[in-house]
Design an enzyme around this catalytic site. Structure first.
Site, PDB file in Angstrom:
ATOM      1  N   ASP A 114     -21.705 -10.168 -33.491  1.00 47.55           N
ATOM      2  CA  ASP A 114     -22.672 -11.053 -34.161  1.00 47.55           C
ATOM      3  C   ASP A 114     -24.074 -10.912 -33.581  1.00 47.55           C
ATOM      4  O   ASP A 114     -25.058 -10.769 -34.318  1.00 47.55           O
ATOM      5  CB  ASP A 114     -22.234 -12.519 -34.052  1.00 47.55           C
ATOM      6  N   ALA A 120     -19.678 -20.842 -40.810  1.00 45.99           N
ATOM      7  CA  ALA A 120     -19.209 -20.343 -42.100  1.00 45.99           C
ATOM      8  C   ALA A 120     -18.793 -18.877 -42.042  1.00 45.99           C
ATOM      9  O   ALA A 120     -18.427 -18.304 -43.053  1.00 45.99           O
ATOM     10  CB  ALA A 120     -20.307 -20.522 -43.141  1.00 45.99           C
TER      11      ALA A 120
END
Ligand code: PMV
Length: 341
Positions: free
Chosen positions: A170, A122
């Site tokens: 990330d 997502a």
């Protein structure tokens, strides 16, 4: 004889009870500005979200194997050397665990339980958070407190399996938390920021997408039109620096405006679509300071930066057109080891 049996049974129970179980968690993330451009070494800004991936690691008895179960995927897989299903969505956490054991120099059979609040695929860095928490929990179960640098580096290796060519943003934000300015060639800088006046409203487009594919698509466009797009990449780098300064100054109106500009740049490199544009414009109309795609685009979520008092109004407007809206805030804490117990 009976007494002896009783003693034996108690010993077995005690040894099970004493078996060390370790838990670790790591936050998801939102890229506030600079996704895609960061892959080509431009700076980007990411913040940790108050949604976490939790991983429990338990040693097993018997031959070497790693059992990975994901509560979210409702799936369990047993990985044994030479019997590894590399295409399984549970392979990256297995790989992260293996890398952690290799670094520590001790390989034991394990069960890994993943339970994550972060929506997968997502744009919220769920795979990196799972990898970070897995590495930390494996370290803890083996009695080693791995450094954040090691945790982030090993999680990066698992991210390579997931995305092919990750920038590293990330795993870095999932490890350190808070807000960071990140550049591939230079590492990261922790931003001194007080996000308490604002909320992040995240709205799902309902369109699944694959980060690796989106990154390949954007890179193909860049190599087709280098003269046209290289200046845009440089501008995106300058934008990230401006956004970092706005964050440190607590100037969220400026940050919101820069997020809007960044969204236009992402549309220019081909990662927007009608659904994402509709969500972005609805958020802005409802009073967001800024709204944009977050993560790889093509689908996934948009993020809207809002004053805290406006967050519910923006969320309400988005709920009319989005299957899932999350009102979140920035989390200062990165990876946390919660065991062994
Ligand atoms: O959509 P996510 O959470 O996988 O974020 C991808 C961010 C990119 O910049 C597109 C890729 C990367 O590795 O930085």
């Amino acid at each position: 004889m009976l007494a002896w049996l009783g003693l034996r049974e108690r010993k077995v129970r005690e040894s099970r009870w004493r078996r060390v179980v370790a838990r670790a968690s790591a936050p998801g993330k939102v890229i506030l500005v600079g996704e895609h451009f960061v892959v080509e070494n431009q700076p980007a800004i990411a913040v940790a979200l108050d949604l976490r991936a939790r991983v429990t690691v338990e040693p097993l008895e018997g031959d070497f194997r790693v059992i990975v179960s994901s509560r979210n995927l409702g799936r369990e897989e047993v990985f044994r050397p030479r019997e590894v299903n590399e295409s399984s969505p549970l392979y990256p956490p297995y790989y992260a665990a293996l890398k952690a054991m290799e670094l520590i120099g001790r390989k034991i059979p394990l069960r890994i339980l993943i339970d994550s609040e972060i929506p997968p695929a997502a744009g919220m860095g769920s795979s990196a958070s799972v990898a970070v928490a897995t590495v930390a929990a494996v370290g803890a179960v083996l009695g080693i407190k791995l450094s954040k640098e090691d945790i982030s580096r090993l999680a990066y290796q698992a991210e390579v399996l997931v995305h092919g060519r990750p920038s590293g943003i990330d795993n870095t934000i999932a490890t350190y938390g808070g807000a960071i300015a990140y550049r591939k060639s230079e590492g990261f800088l922790e931003l001194e920021a007080d996000f308490s006046p604002v909320s992040l409203v995240l709205a799902d487009s309902g369109i699944p997408r694959n980060t690796g594919e989106m990154v390949r698509k954007v890179r193909a466009l860049l190599s087709k039109y280098p003269r046209v797009l290289e200046p845009l990449y440089h501008a995106a780098g300058h934008l990230a620096i401006e956004a970092g300064k706005a964050i440190e100054a607590g100037d969220f109106e400026r940050l919101g405006e820069l997020m809007n500009v960044n969204h236009g740049m992402l549309a220019a490199v081909g990662v927007s679509n009608l659904t994402l544009e509709t969500l972005v414009y609805r958020a802005r109309e409802a009073g967001a300071l800024g709204a944009k795609i977050t993560g790889a685009g093509g689908g996934g979520f948009i993020v809207a930066l809002c004053w805290k008092e406006d967050a519910e109004k923006v969320a309400e407007a988005l709920r009319e057109i989005s299957p899932r809206v999350i009102v979140g805030s920035v989390a200062s804490e990165g990876v946390r080891v919660e065991g062994p117990s």
